[in-house]
Design an enzyme around this catalytic site. Structure first.
Site, PDB file in Angstrom:
ATOM      1  N   LYS A  84       0.719  -1.333   0.037  1.00  0.00           N
ATOM      2  CA  LYS A  84      -0.208  -0.109  -0.161  1.00  0.00           C
ATOM      3  C   LYS A  84       0.590   1.124  -0.145  1.00  0.00           C
ATOM      4  O   LYS A  84       0.616   2.211  -0.776  1.00  0.00           O
ATOM      5  CB  LYS A  84      -0.962   0.004   1.239  1.00  0.00           C
ATOM      6  CG  LYS A  84      -1.588   1.443   1.628  1.00  0.00           C
ATOM      7  CD  LYS A  84      -2.436   1.334   2.852  1.00  0.00           C
ATOM      8  CE  LYS A  84      -1.824   1.616   4.232  1.00  0.00           C
ATOM      9  NZ  LYS A  84      -1.502   2.967   4.399  1.00  0.00           N
ATOM     10  N   ASN A  85       1.850   1.176   0.918  1.00  0.00           N
ATOM     11  CA  ASN A  85       2.575   2.491   1.003  1.00  0.00           C
ATOM     12  C   ASN A  85       3.764   2.843  -0.142  1.00  0.00           C
ATOM     13  O   ASN A  85       4.302   3.956  -0.311  1.00  0.00           O
ATOM     14  CB  ASN A  85       3.169   2.420   2.450  1.00  0.00           C
ATOM     15  CG  ASN A  85       2.240   2.599   3.463  1.00  0.00           C
ATOM     16  OD1 ASN A  85       1.131   3.090   3.201  1.00  0.00           O
ATOM     17  ND2 ASN A  85       2.674   2.703   4.811  1.00  0.00           N
ATOM     18  N   CYS A 139      -4.288  12.837  13.174  1.00  0.00           N
ATOM     19  CA  CYS A 139      -4.675  11.630  13.110  1.00  0.00           C
ATOM     20  C   CYS A 139      -4.571  10.638  14.339  1.00  0.00           C
ATOM     21  O   CYS A 139      -3.674  11.274  15.480  1.00  0.00           O
ATOM     22  CB  CYS A 139      -4.366  10.872  11.850  1.00  0.00           C
ATOM     23  SG  CYS A 139      -2.903  10.017  12.151  1.00  0.00           S
ATOM     24  N   ARG A 191       0.495  15.066  12.406  1.00  0.00           N
ATOM     25  CA  ARG A 191       1.209  14.487  11.354  1.00  0.00           C
ATOM     26  C   ARG A 191       1.545  15.832  10.819  1.00  0.00           C
ATOM     27  O   ARG A 191       1.070  16.338   9.692  1.00  0.00           O
ATOM     28  CB  ARG A 191       0.275  13.844  10.542  1.00  0.00           C
ATOM     29  CG  ARG A 191      -0.251  12.674  11.191  1.00  0.00           C
ATOM     30  CD  ARG A 191       0.620  11.468  11.406  1.00  0.00           C
ATOM     31  NE  ARG A 191       1.122  10.815  10.228  1.00  0.00           N
ATOM     32  CZ  ARG A 191       0.632   9.934   9.459  1.00  0.00           C
ATOM     33  NH1 ARG A 191      -0.638   9.278   9.996  1.00  0.00           N
ATOM     34  NH2 ARG A 191       1.039   9.438   8.509  1.00  0.00           N
ATOM     35  N   ASP A 234       4.948   0.968  12.044  1.00  0.00           N
ATOM     36  CA  ASP A 234       4.003   0.081  11.621  1.00  0.00           C
ATOM     37  C   ASP A 234       3.699  -1.160  12.058  1.00  0.00           C
ATOM     38  O   ASP A 234       2.673  -1.898  11.720  1.00  0.00           O
ATOM     39  CB  ASP A 234       3.905   0.380  10.039  1.00  0.00           C
ATOM     40  CG  ASP A 234       3.890   1.633   9.406  1.00  0.00           C
ATOM     41  OD1 ASP A 234       3.202   2.407  10.267  1.00  0.00           O
ATOM     42  OD2 ASP A 234       3.655   1.881   8.114  1.00  0.00           O
ATOM     43  N   ARG A 240      -8.438  -0.412   5.543  1.00  0.00           N
ATOM     44  CA  ARG A 240      -7.700   0.476   4.746  1.00  0.00           C
ATOM     45  C   ARG A 240      -6.286  -0.128   4.358  1.00  0.00           C
ATOM     46  O   ARG A 240      -5.597   0.412   3.356  1.00  0.00           O
ATOM     47  CB  ARG A 240      -7.407   1.865   5.645  1.00  0.00           C
ATOM     48  CG  ARG A 240      -8.683   2.653   5.960  1.00  0.00           C
ATOM     49  CD  ARG A 240      -8.311   3.893   6.887  1.00  0.00           C
ATOM     50  NE  ARG A 240      -7.097   4.461   6.189  1.00  0.00           N
ATOM     51  CZ  ARG A 240      -5.967   4.930   7.028  1.00  0.00           C
ATOM     52  NH1 ARG A 240      -6.091   4.752   8.414  1.00  0.00           N
ATOM     53  NH2 ARG A 240      -4.946   5.214   6.344  1.00  0.00           N
TER      54      ARG A 240
END
Ligand code: EPZ
Length: 422
Positions: free
Chosen positions: A22-23, A117, A122, A309, A401
């Site tokens: 994803k990233n 968030c 951020r 993460d 997500r």
């Protein structure tokens, strides 16, 4: 809204193929803006963040199509609305990675400041400073970043480190913008994450001239234009790490294919330290555990350090260790929303500033819990598979997500997860 009902404890075994990252996909999708024409991306996972990124690109004028073959095509022949809407950026902070590509392509961009968030502040000051040093005029107005470079950008030596080290998406933005700048840009203290390496490799395939890829010093010689590209994104090392912890926390054995262990050395090191076997296996690895983990201290850091993460997932695992572990969060010092939820499941965690003392318990016990962000919710799924009883996880949209149909991938391995709409 969907919830998960997860029965435990279970032991996982079998084989799972890791999806594309994803990233890595998000900044690569944004970089398609730089070239007029149709780019084809392979391995882009089917996730809500990817859908939202596609919607963002469509608002700019691109045509984004998920082909029946699974490829994602982005036609950026027309990019005539360089505007990143708050309604999208508030849902997905990574939308900020259109800023650099838009500025380079259109000479102007108006992109919403992403909000805070659940994982903490951020800021985007490093993105803005970097682009300013390339000659962009940038000001903030009504929550939007207004960036202008009507005569193009100019290369420069830029230091991009911040109080918490390098910035991943900040590096992506400045790197992408610098590909079309006049002259040479040097980014010092660039992020070295595999996702940035993938972006740089993709940009070079589009015709950019980037060297030093994978090091903290990137050199970019500007070119006058880039071409559309066909590119396959790398495997998702965070998804892989999550499945590794799934094997460990259930004292099971999983074979992961499409997983690059060389992107995960810090993770494999900590797993081996706590007694989990991690063995290389053609293009993947086999992870197995036979009992509760030993204790370990973990400090999250930019790559090649231990990834933030995977901090929440390892906290779930170490909560079952035989003794005390300490986890220090050095990338997002407030990223501990999962602590209270894991404690609801009978973990014994105590937050002390940017650290958590994890006192191991003999067992976790099912409870109703709340997913607060993507990786925190992954940690709750892992804990629930090891806990006694039926755990109810609310707000599972967070997990969607970043993990593609996680229940459909874990159930064939021995998990018992059902999704219900409430
Ligand atoms: C990327 O976010 C990832 N997101 C995050 O993954 C990941 O946690 C993070 O990198 C760190 O690895 C994507 O790739 C889409 P940063 P990013 O800029 O780039 C500070 C997930 O779960 N900072 O590298 O936004 C910042 O506050 C997500 O998949 C500034 O001070 O993170 C943090 O302390 C969540 N000023 C540190 O740098 C800035 O301008 C690293 O953040 C930018 C960042």
């Amino acid at each position: 809204m969907d919830i998960f009902l997860i029965d435990g404890p279970v032991r996982l075994s079998g084989s799972v193929t890791i999806n594309g990252s994803k990233n890595a996909s998000l900044p690569i999708m944004a970089s398609a803006i730089l070239a007029g024409g149709k780019s084809i991306l392979r391995g882009v996972p089917d996730l809500s963040d990817i859908t939202v990124c596609g919607q963002l690109l469509e608002q700019l004028g691109c045509k984004v199509v998920k082909e029946p073959t699974g490829e994602l095509s982005i036609d950026s022949t027309v990019v005539d609305n360089p505007f990143g809407d708050y309604e999208i950026l508030r849902k997905m902070r990574a939308g900020i990675c259109i800023l650099g590509p838009l500025l380079a392509r259109c000479g102007r961009a108006e992109v919403s400041m992403p909000g805070g968030c659940a994982i903490g502040d951020r800021p985007v000051n490093l993105h803005i400073n970097g682009l300013r040093q390339l000659g962009a005029r940038i000001h903030l107005k009504s929550g939007y970043i207004i960036a202008e470079a009507p005569n193009g950008l100019t290369g420069k030596e830029i230091f991009m480190g911040g109080p918490f080290g390098s910035t991943v998406l900040g590096t992506a933005n400045v790197l992408a913008a610098a590909t079309l700048a006049r002259g040479r840009t040097v980014i010092e203290s660039a992020a070295c994450e595999p996702e940035i390496v993938d972006l740089a490799n993709c940009l070079n395939k589009m015709g950019a001239k980037i060297s030093g890829i994978g090091s903290p010093r990137l050199t970019i010689d500007g070119v006058s234009g880039l071409e559309p590209v066909e590119y396959e994104v790398i495997a998702d090392r965070i998804e892989a790490g999550t499945f590794m912890v799934a094997a460990a926390i259930t004292a099971g054995e999983l074979k992961l294919t499409n997983c690059r262990l060389r992107h995960m050395m810090a993770v494999a090191d900590r797993l081996r330290h706590i007694g989990v076997k991690v063995e290389q296996d053609n293009g993947g690895c086999v992870v197995s555990a036979t009992g509760p983990p030993r204790t370990a201290d973990i400090t999250t850091q930019p790559y090649p350090g231990f990834p933030t993460d995977l901090q929440a997932q390892f906290m779930a695992l170490l909560s079952l260790a035989d003794g005390n572990s300490v986890i220090i969060e050095k990338v997002f010092p407030d990223r501990f929303m999962h602590v209270a939820e894991l404690n609801r499941m009978a973990a014994n965690l105590r937050k002390e500033g940017p650290a958590v003392i994890v006192a191991g318990v003999k067992k976790l016990i099912a409870a109703p819990v709340m997913a607060s962000d993507l990786r925190a919710s992954a940690a709750l799924v892992l804990a629930a598979m090891a806990a006694e009883g039926t755990t109810i996880i609310n707000r599972v949209y967070h997990i969607d997500r970043g993990y593609e149909k996680i229940e459909q991938r874990l159930n064939p391995l021995g998990a018992s997860i059902s999704r219900q709409s409430v």
